[in-house]
Design a protein around this motif. Sequence first.
Motif, mmCIF file in Angstrom:
data_model
loop_
_atom_site.group_PDB
_atom_site.id
_atom_site.type_symbol
_atom_site.label_atom_id
_atom_site.label_comp_id
_atom_site.label_asym_id
_atom_site.label_seq_id
_atom_site.Cartn_x
_atom_site.Cartn_y
_atom_site.Cartn_z
ATOM 1 N N ALA A 128 0.877 -1.196 -0.162
ATOM 2 C CA ALA A 128 0.153 -0.067 0.124
ATOM 3 C C ALA A 128 0.733 1.242 -0.006
ATOM 4 O O ALA A 128 0.452 2.271 -0.551
ATOM 5 N N SER A 129 1.913 1.355 0.702
ATOM 6 C CA SER A 129 2.957 2.263 0.709
ATOM 7 C C SER A 129 3.749 2.366 -0.461
ATOM 8 O O SER A 129 3.981 3.682 -0.930
ATOM 9 N N GLN A 130 3.889 1.592 -1.435
ATOM 10 C CA GLN A 130 4.319 1.755 -2.527
ATOM 11 C C GLN A 130 3.388 2.201 -3.711
ATOM 12 O O GLN A 130 3.687 2.839 -4.702
ATOM 13 N N GLU A 131 2.040 1.620 -3.459
ATOM 14 C CA GLU A 131 1.139 1.841 -4.349
ATOM 15 C C GLU A 131 0.486 3.582 -4.251
ATOM 16 O O GLU A 131 0.144 4.252 -5.101
ATOM 17 N N MET A 132 0.393 3.941 -2.911
ATOM 18 C CA MET A 132 -0.157 5.252 -2.656
ATOM 19 C C MET A 132 1.048 5.673 -1.415
ATOM 20 O O MET A 132 0.677 6.043 -0.416
ATOM 21 N N PRO A 133 2.047 6.238 -2.104
ATOM 22 C CA PRO A 133 3.130 6.461 -1.095
ATOM 23 C C PRO A 133 2.907 7.920 -0.444
ATOM 24 O O PRO A 133 3.218 7.974 0.717
ATOM 25 N N ASP A 134 2.128 8.710 -1.022
ATOM 26 C CA ASP A 134 1.971 10.080 -0.366
ATOM 27 C C ASP A 134 0.570 10.370 0.176
ATOM 28 O O ASP A 134 0.077 11.230 0.598
ATOM 29 N N VAL A 135 -0.119 9.262 0.475
ATOM 30 C CA VAL A 135 -1.398 9.153 0.851
ATOM 31 C C VAL A 135 -1.352 8.543 2.545
ATOM 32 O O VAL A 135 -0.562 7.779 2.878
ATOM 33 N N SER A 191 -1.893 -5.905 -10.637
ATOM 34 C CA SER A 191 -0.722 -5.247 -9.607
ATOM 35 C C SER A 191 -0.014 -6.541 -9.543
ATOM 36 O O SER A 191 -0.391 -7.658 -9.928
ATOM 37 N N VAL A 192 1.092 -6.351 -8.624
ATOM 38 C CA VAL A 192 2.058 -7.368 -8.351
ATOM 39 C C VAL A 192 1.428 -8.489 -7.547
ATOM 40 O O VAL A 192 1.519 -9.697 -7.839
ATOM 41 N N PRO A 193 0.749 -8.135 -6.438
ATOM 42 C CA PRO A 193 0.028 -9.200 -5.779
ATOM 43 C C PRO A 193 -0.733 -10.160 -6.713
ATOM 44 O O PRO A 193 -1.046 -11.250 -6.360
ATOM 45 N N LEU A 194 -1.732 -9.401 -7.732
ATOM 46 C CA LEU A 194 -2.605 -10.061 -8.483
ATOM 47 C C LEU A 194 -1.735 -11.120 -9.240
ATOM 48 O O LEU A 194 -1.967 -12.333 -9.492
ATOM 49 N N LEU A 195 -0.818 -10.553 -10.107
ATOM 50 C CA LEU A 195 -0.099 -11.348 -10.998
ATOM 51 C C LEU A 195 0.617 -12.427 -10.253
ATOM 52 O O LEU A 195 1.017 -13.469 -10.933
#
Length: 784
Positions: free
Chosen positions: A439-446, A512-516
Amino acid sequence: MQSIVRQIAAELKVGENQVQQAVDLLGSGATVPFIARYRKEATGGLDDVHLRELEVRLAYLRELHDRREAVLKSIEEQGKLTPELRAAIEAAPTKQELEDLYLPYKPRRRTKGQIAREAGIEPLADRLFADPTLDPQQEAQAFVKAEKGEGGEDFTTVAAVLDGVRDILSERWAEDPALVQQLREWLWAEGLFKSKLASGKDENHPDNAKFRDYFDYDEPIGRVPSHRALAVFRGRQLEILDAKLVLPVEPEPGKPSVAEGRIALHLGWSHAGRPADDLIRKCVAWTWRVKLSLSTERDLFTRLREDAEKVAIKVFADNLRDLLLAAPAGARVVMGLDPGIRTGVKVAVVDATGKLVDTSTVYPHEPRRDWEGSLYTLAKLCEKHGVNLIAIGNGTASRETDKLAADLIKRLATAGMADIQKVVVSEAGASVYSASEFASQEMPDVDVSLRGAASIARRLQDPLAELVKIDPKSIGVGQYQHDVNQGELARTLGAVVEDCVNAVGVDLNTASVPLLSRVSGLSPSVAKAVVRWREAHGAFKSRQQLMEVGGLGAKTFEQSAGFLRIREGDNPLDMTGVHPETYPVVQRMLDQLGKPVREVMGRGELIKTIKPERFADDRFGAITVKDILVELEKPGRDPRPDFKVARFNDGVEDIADLREGMVLEGTVSNVAAFGAFIDLGVHQDGLVHVSQLSHKFVNDAREVVKTGDIVKVKVLEVDPARKRISLTMKLAEAPQGGRREGRDARSGDNRYQAPGRGHKQQQPAGPMNTAMAGAFAKLQGLRK
């Protein structure tokens, strides 16, 4: 290995060749989804369910084989391996029976029986048992030692010698595999699983009260349902309950028990008043009370727990599968609302592709109570981004936030905006995802709290794509999930996720990476490499470009390519489930039709003219060709159901608003064998007991409903103080002349039985009674 293949084939009721082919494919590194989808000719059409069972049994039987070899080697080294014993060991079908056979030969510390044998007392034991007319006191005189042994063993009296006889005989009998197995199966069929409040515990203490149904409980151990067994074991682990295995009939004081009688019967001995009979009876009693009662209880408790865990894990797996394959809302703009009281309602808007485009926090509830300001902020976000759906998390303040969304929709409708729907969704695991590295990689500034709102929004768009980012154990659709074998739970849930992802297929350019990483053949490291390639080179134009990804070789391509979809790529077949290895087969079909693939795909009337047998060859048979034709007829089809929304009743926001007789719409949040939990939007799930699912007999709740289903229910009972809601799905009158409600015509068992001493109580058929509803509603507090 051939014997293992033969056994699995018999268990699965399939051909040995099918099993052998599946074993060979698994051994070569092929995954279950790949074998089930693209190697049907080899396995004779074994599906993923059969293949998963085969995989589990193969592992078990290989472990059994290795253990058998170790046991044979150990006994052989002792010089005690007879042809008869070898045959028995080689025929042992389970690990338990193998260990029973090994028990007498297992290296261990010196026992009292061994010490007595070393002192030369075994001939006396054999003589007295063979001829009970002998006088034990007289016969023992010859075995009395003049002094203690070097190790301190004391056989200097007749009493000590006869104690040695007792130790030798009881140890011998307790290690008799036939006797042990006979007692074990008898007690599994007739023994009682009994629990009570532990000594010194206060039954009214809040931590103890949830186990109230088990303060005075007993039930035949072989028929204890999974949820009751795990509840008792949890109470026992917390030292709130005492649990034990008791005989079906307790013996009178001074009288032998039924178990002792069965031991005597197995030995072919009975008390006939002969001189040695009292000693032998003492040996029989010692065998049960000291040697076998506790070990048998331990074995049967282990069996009960393992069986209960299998059921609990299956329940979790089935619910997870239903949740992952829930209907996706699809490419629609969604506003996610993560409810909160003092911390405010977190808001996240995602566009049709799932990209986070806006966030906010509003404070409609205590202490600010900025209702109008919250509506204004939300309305502006809806207008700005063209929101189609509002997803509301089902946590604290969910119902109040649902009311806020309802007011928002009314105002937007008045202002002429397109109709917006609201949906309450499970937020289980959202906090886990929010704090995760991904999540931090996907939305780093959130902010972490806003990531949860984004996850809630995306769950509505595509539940599968979002939930794979979360550890399945954190999704919260299991019963007693923390009490079961965590390794087995993780393996089973991982298999469910893998099967679901590959059944639906994955968009190679958006996943996404988790899905792949859940795609057949793709490891997490290869999944990351695929995303890096996509970021560096842009969208994939063909499946063949996968071979340019570092670390992705021919074997990985074979396993994964058929499950990866490319929309609007160079080859239309890349958006289907047709595997690239069969593209030449499709080309032969197109040559016959004289049309390009784009003019053939989706045209059922044209595809039906193709005869599968004409295009089958040595490599791809008619089964594979038929699968290709199905894909061509409905290219890129999604096996998941259509999206629809449950509508909660206005004015029903809390358990206190419920009344008996109300008919409501709700969403199935969890399913267990004994019933289904329904989210009515009142912060507390209601329970539809299995007996209230249908007018017909229902053995398992999943025969009628599954997680995510939208159902209509009627309120039977409401207990706001204890937060219990009893529901029924039997809205219409029972059909005339049908089988009596709740009774199994095969066995006569009445389904209306409460847990506490349930096997002795029978409730009348008809509406759910208070005791039963309350007892099962209690399980809501324990199921996680």
